[in-house]
Scaffold this motif. Structure first.
Motif, PDB file in Angstrom:
ATOM      1  N   ASN A 140      44.377  44.209  38.975  1.00 23.32           N
ATOM      2  CA  ASN A 140      43.824  43.015  39.623  1.00 23.32           C
ATOM      3  C   ASN A 140      43.720  41.855  38.633  1.00 23.32           C
ATOM      4  N   GLN A 141      44.595  41.835  37.616  1.00 22.56           N
ATOM      5  CA  GLN A 141      44.497  40.792  36.609  1.00 22.56           C
ATOM      6  C   GLN A 141      45.887  40.369  36.140  1.00 22.56           C
ATOM      7  N   ASP A 174      48.141  37.382  33.532  1.00 23.38           N
ATOM      8  CA  ASP A 174      48.056  36.500  32.370  1.00 23.38           C
ATOM      9  C   ASP A 174      48.852  35.217  32.655  1.00 23.38           C
ATOM     10  N   LYS A 201      43.304  34.096  31.446  1.00 26.32           N
ATOM     11  CA  LYS A 201      42.934  34.626  32.755  1.00 26.32           C
ATOM     12  C   LYS A 201      42.892  33.496  33.791  1.00 26.32           C
TER      13      LYS A 201
END
Lengths: 217, 217
Positions: B35-36, B38, B2
């Motif tokens: 909203n993420q 890798d 993250k």
């Protein structure tokens, strides 16, 4: 000479000269009338110094001012003035406690002792060198301080010449100015020579290998 | 990983990472949710590269972007990419027609031919070197190009190592990155060593001469 003549002689525009006067980088001329001043060879020399620091040394105005303050401060010894000038060239190191930089810093300090190079405790250069070594290692360059021994010996010979040359100047201001110019401009010249060597060697290697996507099939 | 883990791993704050993403210096991570994203080891390495260019190379953001574009452009040969990267480090020379710089430039070109260093006609380094030589002469340093022969021979040996090392990298991006890091960080390390040598020699000379206003009477 008038400001227009100072501009012609130095190659610096009148507007820029007035900016340097306002910023206190250039000392005022001798007032000859309400709106006119007389400038001399000292002003020409100082303008050349300022341009060299900005154009070649790429120093910001604040660093130029700090460095010139060290040049003009007659109360310090020549060595202290040289030190102030050189320390002023490096940006203040961040409070960097990364373990790889701290480890490299210990190696730098041991290397300086081995070379018998006496450096002030607050000099920024050892930290900057340690940071450079740590970054090279992050990118897997197998570098140790001993790899810089040849460069250090060469820098020491060059420094012997530069310091003797600066100390031989007729007056203190000229000595400090000369040291400053030597540091900033030789440094730039040597960096450019390294870039030229890299380009020349890369070109030679390219001809030898002949590889890469552009090779005609 | 993250973005918070990328920040911990690289030592670059989340806000700065987001700034680099917006500025296009860092490629986006793999979107895993609205909203993420890798991130991987390539992002860590790129962040280290950006920080080295900014902190050690003191490049402005625009120059970092131009240099990284050359790193990422897969369509150019390795040598052309090395060239683009190195030319991007020098600020574009002003249209400088001062007679002393023009004279120094002719000497630089003759010196490069003598060394058989093949340099692209649009490379900024020969002009930058000529400017440095002209400035040293303005300050009465009795300098000729031959004075740089030893430094040039040493730079050439170092370049042989650096270019071979970069070309030995597994992939093209790593090779260009390595060349870039080598150029910027070795240059900084050598400049710091010069400053250290000047301080050490000045300290030694001060003890010998013992002159200056601070000497106790």
């Amino acid at each position: 000479m008038k400001v227009s003549e100072l501009s012609a002689e130095s190659g610096v525009s009148v507007a820029t000269i007035k900016f340097y006067l306002r910023e206190g980088l250039l000392h005022a001329g001798l007032q000859t009338a309400a709106n006119q001043a007389d400038y001399d060879g000292g002003h020409v020399r100082r303008l050349r110094l300022i341009r060299a620091l900005i154009d070649v040394g790429e120093l910001p105005i604040a660093a130029v001012r700090a460095t010139l303050t060290a040049v003009d401060d007659e109360s310090t010894s020549l060595h202290d003035a040289f030190g102030a000038v050189m320390h002023g060239l490096d940006t203040v190191p961040p409070d960097d406690t990364a373990p790889d930089i701290a480890a490299a810093r210990r190696e730098v300090d041991a290397w300086l002792r081995r070379r018998r190079w006496k450096i002030e405790p607050d000099a920024p250069a050892p930290h900057a060198l340690a940071t450079a070594v740590a970054i090279l290692r992050q990118f897997d360059f197998p570098v140790t301080l001993a790899d810089f021994d040849e460069a250090a010996a060469s820098a020491e010979r060059s420094a012997e010449f530069e310091v003797a040359y600066a100390r031989g100047m007729a007056d203190r201001a000229a000595a400090v100015e000369t040291m400053l110019i030597g540091t900033v401009v030789f440094e730039r010249a040597l960096a450019e020579i390294r870039r030229l060597a890299l380009e020349a060697v890369s070109a030679r290697t390219e001809r030898r290998h002949g590889s890469g996507p552009r090779r005609p099939v």
